[in-house]
Design a protein around this motif. Structure first.
Motif, short mmCIF file in Angstrom:
data_model
loop_
_atom_site.label_atom_id
_atom_site.label_comp_id
_atom_site.label_asym_id
_atom_site.label_seq_id
_atom_site.Cartn_x
_atom_site.Cartn_y
_atom_site.Cartn_z
N GLU A 1 39.21 6.25 -13.85
CA GLU A 1 40.17 5.18 -13.66
C GLU A 1 39.69 4.21 -15.15
O GLU A 1 40.36 3.38 -15.41
N ALA A 2 38.54 4.68 -15.46
CA ALA A 2 38.01 3.87 -16.69
C ALA A 2 38.47 4.39 -17.93
O ALA A 2 37.93 3.91 -19.02
N ASN A 3 38.90 5.43 -17.84
CA ASN A 3 39.44 6.29 -18.94
C ASN A 3 38.39 6.91 -19.90
O ASN A 3 38.32 6.91 -20.93
N VAL A 4 37.30 7.00 -18.96
CA VAL A 4 36.01 7.66 -19.66
C VAL A 4 36.27 8.96 -20.50
O VAL A 4 37.22 9.88 -19.90
N PHE A 5 35.84 9.18 -21.55
CA PHE A 5 36.20 10.69 -22.02
C PHE A 5 35.78 11.79 -21.63
O PHE A 5 36.69 12.74 -21.36
N LEU A 6 34.66 12.05 -20.93
CA LEU A 6 34.07 12.93 -20.40
C LEU A 6 32.97 12.59 -19.49
O LEU A 6 32.23 11.71 -19.47
N ILE A 7 32.95 13.48 -18.20
CA ILE A 7 31.92 13.38 -17.14
C ILE A 7 31.34 14.77 -17.00
O ILE A 7 31.70 15.74 -17.36
N SER A 8 29.99 14.65 -16.64
CA SER A 8 29.14 15.55 -16.52
C SER A 8 28.38 16.02 -14.85
O SER A 8 27.60 15.19 -14.75
N PRO A 9 29.23 16.36 -14.10
CA PRO A 9 28.86 16.61 -12.78
C PRO A 9 27.67 17.65 -12.72
O PRO A 9 27.63 18.52 -13.28
N PHE A 10 26.61 17.31 -12.01
CA PHE A 10 25.57 18.03 -11.93
C PHE A 10 25.44 19.22 -10.95
O PHE A 10 24.86 18.88 -9.67
N VAL A 11 25.84 20.34 -11.20
CA VAL A 11 26.00 21.29 -10.12
C VAL A 11 24.71 21.68 -9.54
O VAL A 11 24.32 21.73 -8.44
N GLY A 12 23.79 22.06 -10.43
CA GLY A 12 22.37 22.53 -9.93
C GLY A 12 21.59 21.76 -9.14
O GLY A 12 21.08 21.94 -8.12
N ARG A 13 21.66 20.55 -9.69
CA ARG A 13 20.84 19.13 -8.80
C ARG A 13 21.50 18.97 -7.48
O ARG A 13 20.70 18.64 -6.60
N ILE A 14 22.95 19.08 -7.38
CA ILE A 14 23.61 19.01 -6.09
C ILE A 14 23.03 20.09 -5.23
O ILE A 14 22.68 20.01 -3.87
N TYR A 15 22.98 21.37 -5.73
CA TYR A 15 22.57 22.55 -4.93
C TYR A 15 20.92 22.38 -4.52
O TYR A 15 20.77 22.62 -3.32
N ASP A 16 20.13 21.64 -5.38
CA ASP A 16 18.75 21.75 -5.21
C ASP A 16 18.70 20.71 -3.96
O ASP A 16 17.72 21.17 -3.09
N TRP A 17 19.36 19.68 -3.86
CA TRP A 17 19.08 18.77 -2.54
C TRP A 17 19.55 19.24 -1.41
O TRP A 17 19.03 19.18 -0.55
N TYR A 18 20.64 20.06 -1.57
CA TYR A 18 21.12 20.76 -0.21
C TYR A 18 20.04 21.98 0.18
O TYR A 18 19.77 22.00 1.35
N TYR A 19 19.44 22.41 -0.84
CA TYR A 19 18.61 23.55 -0.52
C TYR A 19 17.34 22.98 0.22
O TYR A 19 16.71 23.38 1.12
N GLU A 20 16.71 21.85 -0.65
CA GLU A 20 15.44 21.16 -0.32
C GLU A 20 15.62 20.69 1.12
O GLU A 20 14.57 20.36 1.79
N ASN A 21 16.90 20.13 1.42
CA ASN A 21 16.85 19.57 2.64
C ASN A 21 17.55 20.60 3.95
O ASN A 21 18.05 20.19 4.98
N LYS A 22 17.53 21.66 3.67
CA LYS A 22 17.43 22.95 4.48
C LYS A 22 19.03 22.97 4.94
O LYS A 22 19.26 23.19 6.29
N LEU A 23 19.99 22.58 4.46
CA LEU A 23 21.40 22.53 4.66
C LEU A 23 22.12 23.77 4.16
O LEU A 23 23.60 23.68 4.22
N ILE A 24 21.43 24.62 3.63
CA ILE A 24 22.19 25.80 3.27
C ILE A 24 21.75 27.12 3.81
O ILE A 24 20.32 27.27 3.75
#
Length: 316
Positions: free
Chosen positions: A168-191
């Protein structure tokens, strides 16, 4: 043919490194850096002149000792970015000091200073992306910077609210962090059982991709922070993927074919509403993973920035 070349048919490949030798080896379109990567490269022998130049620049432009260090650290980012641009056809992403991630106006001031430094070297702003953490303040800073043709890369992106606000802010590019999301779910034993197709980081990017394409947002999606090549291959077809040299090498050494997984929608729907600041903060706050990982990321980049400044101080 190898998986890296196959992947390049569907996706723009960006190398996640500040080391010229690594960048040259994989011939990416673009490159990204961050405070952690800059810290790793500061002692590379080939960069010695760049560091010395930055220290000289800091001494010339800074009034106080603190200012001199800040100017020098900004100049290192620019000098390394300028060197990287000699080896790639596209853009380099240069990150601003994470410690100002909650000050919209300081972010704008810092971004303009860095762009001016690039332009003083004869490098067009069209070759640079300013990296900002995807806080509300940084997203609004990016909104203003984009109006001045200063393109931005919003990083440390973990929640869907962050992605919506950036579009909505017309930002040129975004960088979603795939691995860090995975890390959080793994560390919280949700996988329990792992498969790349249900990896929470992969699913997050897929959701953003679907939303952006359905609503015809022009913001580029660049998946980042990968832990394995399976995550990468599951996102083949994403606009861009920024990949570490270790995983680029694995892709290059693998001859299995790559199938495109992400395909744009052919049905465009106009968005019905925009996020206000309270809406954004509430929606982002509902995602505990995103709240924790954004805070953690800003803290880590801030610590690396401070380490860099201490090294520079010892060189003055």
């Amino acid at each position: 043919m190898n998986q890296l070349n196959d992947l390049k048919k569907f996706t723009r490949i960006v190398v996640d490194s500040g080391d010229i030798s690594e960048i040259s080896a994989y011939k990416p379109s673009d490159a990204t850096t961050n405070p952690s990567l800059i810290l790793k490269t500061i002692f590379i022998p080939g960069y010695k002149k760049l560091i010395q130049d930055a220290i000289h620049y800091g001494k010339q432009h800074g009034r106080s000792e603190k200012d001199k260090i800040i100017y020098a650290s900004d100049k290192i980012v620019v000098n390394i970015g300028a060197e990287i641009l000699k080896h790639i056809p596209g853009r380099v992403s240069s990150e601003i000091d994470a410690r100002i991630s909650f000050d919209q106006f300081l972010c704008i001031e810092k971004a303009k200073r860095i762009i001016n430094m690039y332009e003083d070297l004869g490098i067009s702003r069209s070759k640079v992306l300013i990296k900002l953490a995807a806080t509300w303040e940084c997203i609004q800073a990016a909104r203003e910077l984009e109006k001045d043709n200063i393109n931005c890369n919003l990083t440390l992106l973990f929640s869907f609210a962050q992605a919506k606000a950036c579009a909505e802010a017309n930002v040129f590019l975004i960088s979603p962090f795939v691995g860090r999301i995975y890390d959080w779910y793994y560390e919280n034993k949700l996988i329990e059982k792992y498969h790349s197709s249900i990896d929470p980081g992969v699913l997050s990017v897929k959701k953003i991709y679907s939303y952006y394409k359905k609503h015809n947002y022009k913001t580029i999606i660049m998946g980042a922070s990968f832990r394995n090549i399976e995550q990468i291959l599951e996102l083949s077809g994403c606009d861009c993927l920024t990949i570490s040299p270790v995983l680029l090498e694995k892709l290059q050494n693998n001859s299995n074919r790559v199938t495109r997984k992400l395909i744009p929608s052919d049905r465009i729907i106009k968005p019905t509403s925009c996020l206000t600041e309270p809406n954004f903060r509430w929606e982002h706050n509902q995602d505990r993973m995103a709240v924790e990982k954004l805070s953690e990321g800003i803290r880590q980049f801030s610590l690396d920035q401070e380490k860099l400044e201490k090294i520079l101080y010892s060189m003055f």
